[in-house]
Design a protein around this motif. Structure first.
Motif: not given
Length: 236
Positions: A134-135, A138-139, A141-142, A195, A198-199
């Protein structure tokens, strides 16, 4: 609109396609291909593939400038999807900075369609291949949110970057995880759920590979892995 049929830029043609000038598709051939995918082949979506190949970073401008009548009434991002597959920096170290370069074309493409009076982002999703956690998702996306769209909030000599260069839109994108190996397929639901939470997403598209798992583990095993992943995802 949720796309049902995607053209993937992985052609296996028995002969030279009618839109191509030679056996090897060049950049302009791929632009024409994208148009015919939407207009004649009735696909909902075209993958624009930056992973392991060169792709035209000005695809939106070229499609609109060459086929304005078609796309002005059927906007990209609304009636059709143009979805980029980007390199995974965790795995493709030599192509890592291509991710940043590719994401920069999203607000630039939106600027172009807005100049034509189209108020809808033509690109708002990207595909992350070989997703294993998931990281990783996320990276991406971020990074887009904070360092591509987010740069508009920075100040330069007392002036906001957005006042100088214009707004960077859309402010956020969605990242589609593409699961391609056994371990990630078995954890597809877990990774996708983390994910999405988180989003704060209400919905998320997930891609499950078939060809690579079949080559690596065999057709029967690949089918079982994908069916297990589909079942797990259906329980979310």
């Amino acid at each position: 609109m949720v796309p049902r049929v995607m053209s993937t830029q992985h052609p296996d043609n028995a002969r030279i396609p009618f839109f191509a000038a030679s056996e090897v598709l060049n950049g302009e051939d791929e632009v024409r291909e994208a148009y015919y995918v939407f207009s004649h082949f009735k696909c909902d979506e075209q993958m624009w593939d930056f992973e392991g190949k060169e792709a035209d970073a000005h695809i939106v401008r070229k499609l609109l400038s060459s086929y304005y009548d078609f796309f002005s009434s059927r906007p990209l991002g609304k009636d059709f999807r143009l979805t980029m597959r980007v390199p995974n920096p965790e795995i493709e170290k030599g192509e890592a900075k291509l991710l940043a370069e590719t994401l920069e074309m999203i607000p630039r493409s939106y600027d172009y369609v807005r100049s034509l009076g189209i108020e809808h982002p033509p690109i708002f999703e990207v595909i992350l291949p070989m997703t294993r956690s998931a990281e990783e998702v996320m990276k991406v996306h971020a990074f887009y949110r904070d360092f591509v769209a987010g740069k508009g909030r920075f100040e330069l000599l007392g002036e906001k970057v957005s006042d100088w260069l214009g707004d960077f839109l859309p402010e956020e994108i969605k990242v589609i995880p593409l699961f391609e190996d056994r371990d990630s397929l078995m954890r597809a639901a877990e990774i996708s759920e983390r994910y999405a939470e988180w989003a704060e997403l209400d919905e998320l598209r997930v891609f499950l590979a078939r060809s690579d798992p079949a080559m690596n583990y065999g057709f029967v095993a690949a089918t079982i892995y994908v069916k297990k992943a589909l079942y797990d995802l259906s329980q979310l």
